[in-house]
Design a protein around this motif. Structure first.
Motif, PDB file in Angstrom:
ATOM      1  N   ASN A  88       8.908   5.770   4.889  1.00 51.52           N
ATOM      2  CA  ASN A  88       9.715   5.402   3.721  1.00 51.52           C
ATOM      3  C   ASN A  88      11.095   6.059   3.733  1.00 51.52           C
ATOM      4  OD1 ASN A  88       7.650   3.792   2.877  1.00 51.52           O
ATOM      5  ND2 ASN A  88       6.975   5.102   1.199  1.00 51.52           N
ATOM      6  N   GLY A  89      11.215   7.131   4.511  1.00 58.32           N
ATOM      7  CA  GLY A  89      12.501   7.819   4.607  1.00 58.32           C
ATOM      8  C   GLY A  89      13.481   7.130   5.551  1.00 58.32           C
ATOM      9  N   ALA A  90      13.017   6.136   6.305  1.00 59.83           N
ATOM     10  CA  ALA A  90      13.932   5.382   7.178  1.00 59.83           C
ATOM     11  C   ALA A  90      14.753   4.428   6.301  1.00 59.83           C
ATOM     12  CB  ALA A  90      13.137   4.615   8.225  1.00 59.83           C
ATOM     13  N   LEU A 114       0.833  -1.214   0.000  1.00 58.81           N
ATOM     14  CA  LEU A 114       0.000   0.000   0.000  1.00 58.81           C
ATOM     15  C   LEU A 114       0.865   1.260   0.000  1.00 58.81           C
ATOM     16  CD1 LEU A 114      -2.860  -0.969   2.518  1.00 58.81           C
ATOM     17  CD2 LEU A 114      -2.844  -1.201   0.026  1.00 58.81           C
ATOM     18  N   GLY A 115       1.941   1.222  -0.768  1.00 58.76           N
ATOM     19  CA  GLY A 115       2.803   2.394  -0.906  1.00 58.76           C
ATOM     20  C   GLY A 115       3.856   2.534   0.184  1.00 58.76           C
ATOM     21  N   VAL A 116       3.845   1.626   1.152  1.00 58.69           N
ATOM     22  CA  VAL A 116       4.788   1.716   2.278  1.00 58.69           C
ATOM     23  C   VAL A 116       5.894   0.660   2.110  1.00 58.69           C
ATOM     24  CG1 VAL A 116       5.013   1.545   4.793  1.00 58.69           C
ATOM     25  CG2 VAL A 116       2.945   2.531   3.789  1.00 58.69           C
ATOM     26  N   HIS A 117       7.145   1.096   2.235  1.00 60.26           N
ATOM     27  CA  HIS A 117       8.262   0.160   2.093  1.00 60.26           C
ATOM     28  C   HIS A 117       8.317  -0.803   3.277  1.00 60.26           C
ATOM     29  CE1 HIS A 117       9.461   2.562  -1.158  1.00 60.26           C
ATOM     30  NE2 HIS A 117      10.210   3.445  -0.519  1.00 60.26           N
ATOM     31  N   GLN A 159      24.976   6.186   9.047  1.00 57.15           N
ATOM     32  CA  GLN A 159      23.829   6.099   9.955  1.00 57.15           C
ATOM     33  C   GLN A 159      22.749   5.176   9.393  1.00 57.15           C
ATOM     34  OE1 GLN A 159      22.570  10.187  10.749  1.00 57.15           O
ATOM     35  NE2 GLN A 159      23.726  10.132  12.674  1.00 57.15           N
ATOM     36  N   SER A 160      22.028   4.500  10.283  1.00 57.25           N
ATOM     37  CA  SER A 160      20.882   3.676   9.891  1.00 57.25           C
ATOM     38  C   SER A 160      19.718   3.989  10.829  1.00 57.25           C
ATOM     39  CB  SER A 160      21.190   2.184  10.017  1.00 57.25           C
ATOM     40  OG  SER A 160      22.438   1.865   9.478  1.00 57.25           O
ATOM     41  N   PHE A 161      18.540   4.050  10.246  1.00 55.42           N
ATOM     42  CA  PHE A 161      17.321   4.379  10.996  1.00 55.42           C
ATOM     43  C   PHE A 161      16.322   3.243  10.764  1.00 55.42           C
ATOM     44  CE2 PHE A 161      13.587   7.702  10.673  1.00 55.42           C
ATOM     45  CZ  PHE A 161      12.918   7.083  11.714  1.00 55.42           C
ATOM     46  N   ILE A 162      15.920   2.611  11.868  1.00 55.38           N
ATOM     47  CA  ILE A 162      15.008   1.460  11.778  1.00 55.38           C
ATOM     48  C   ILE A 162      13.638   1.831  12.325  1.00 55.38           C
ATOM     49  CG2 ILE A 162      14.616  -0.936  12.480  1.00 55.38           C
ATOM     50  CD1 ILE A 162      17.784  -0.639  13.311  1.00 55.38           C
ATOM     51  N   VAL A 163      12.614   1.544  11.544  1.00 59.35           N
ATOM     52  CA  VAL A 163      11.249   1.775  12.014  1.00 59.35           C
ATOM     53  C   VAL A 163      10.482   0.449  11.886  1.00 59.35           C
ATOM     54  CG1 VAL A 163      10.608   2.671   9.719  1.00 59.35           C
ATOM     55  CG2 VAL A 163       9.128   3.132  11.650  1.00 59.35           C
TER      56      VAL A 163
END
Ligand code: UDP
Length: 238
Positions: free
Chosen positions: A56-58, A6-9, A31-35
């Protein structure tokens, strides 16, 4: 590897593959950003473009919830590994303790991060917790300065969603930290304040059933799952 629901990675990784990448990025000063994403967050993000951009920016969107795996299967995708926020946090803590990397716990009510730290030190005596801070400090500059002075490699942020993700997005460039993970109520779990579902339920991805049995009023919230799956089937991959 990533898939889009649904458009979300959503990242298609295992605990091991993600761990290897994160510790490699640490060596490379990247750097890494986890969601963590679940059906509820995907539905919300599909209706709210700023939330979608935030997720999606993570760098990693981990599939926290069997609903995401079912959705992937329904749209012909290949995500079969669930990666829960709390289990990934545990994996990263274990690896940090082996490699002498520093961790910092930011968020939760006063005393909770400290209690989580104490419990984790019992389990991983060589873990280096370079600092803790509760999630109700108002002065953002003070938060940034405290974290930078502690110089952690991994920062766990527990402010609830999407507050923690917004905070990470807005502050990551000011912080001398490699890995950022938003972990919701995980400090409460490590501190022993909240019990997780028994192993049987966890093993079969039935946490939702355990919660439903304990808190039947959650039924309404849980009915969001079939709706989500229906939306995935009718919308298809985007
Ligand atoms: N919290 C915080 N600061 C705030 C708001 C919330 O530290 O300004 C903490 C709160 O104490 C709790 C966590 O964030 O420990 C919220 O976790 P929750 O389970 O609501 O988040 P979710 O897992 O649903 O994202």
């Amino acid at each position: 590897m990533k898939e889009t629901i649904l458009g979300v990675h959503v990242s298609n990784e295992t605990y091991d593959s993600i761990k290897k990448q994160l510790f490699q990025h640490m060596e490379d000063n990247k750097q890494s950003f986890i969601v963590a994403v679940n059906p509820e967050k995907i539905i919300k993000a599909s209706q709210d473009s700023s939330l979608k951009e935030l997720i999606n920016g993570a760098d990693y969107q981990i599939p926290d919830g069997v609903g995401v795996l079912i959705a992937s299967k329904l749209q012909g995708g290949s995500i079969t590994n669930r990666i829960t926020g709390i289990d990934l946090m545990n994996v990263l803590i274990e690896e940090a303790s082996i490699r002498a990397k520093k961790v910092f716990f930011y968020g939760g009510k006063p005393g909770i991060a400290e209690a989580a730290k104490q419990k984790l030190l019992e389990k991983y005596p060589s873990l280096i917790v370079s600092g803790v801070m509760d999630g109700y400090v108002k002065d953002n500059q003070q938060i940034i300065d405290t974290i930078n002075a502690a110089d952690p490699d991994i920062l766990f942020v527990a402010l609830g969603s999407p507050k923690q993700e917004e905070w990470i997005r807005d502050n990551r460039s000011k912080l001398n930290v490699s890995v950022f993970q938003g972990v919701g109520g995980s400090f409460d779990v490590f501190a022993g304040n909240i019990k997780r579902a028994p192993a049987f339920f966890r093993r079969f991805g039935l946490e939702w059933l355990y919660r439903l049995l304990k808190e039947p009023w959650r039924l309404k919230r849980q009915l969001a799952l079939p709706k989500f799956l229906l939306k995935v089937i009718t919308t298809g991959r985007k």
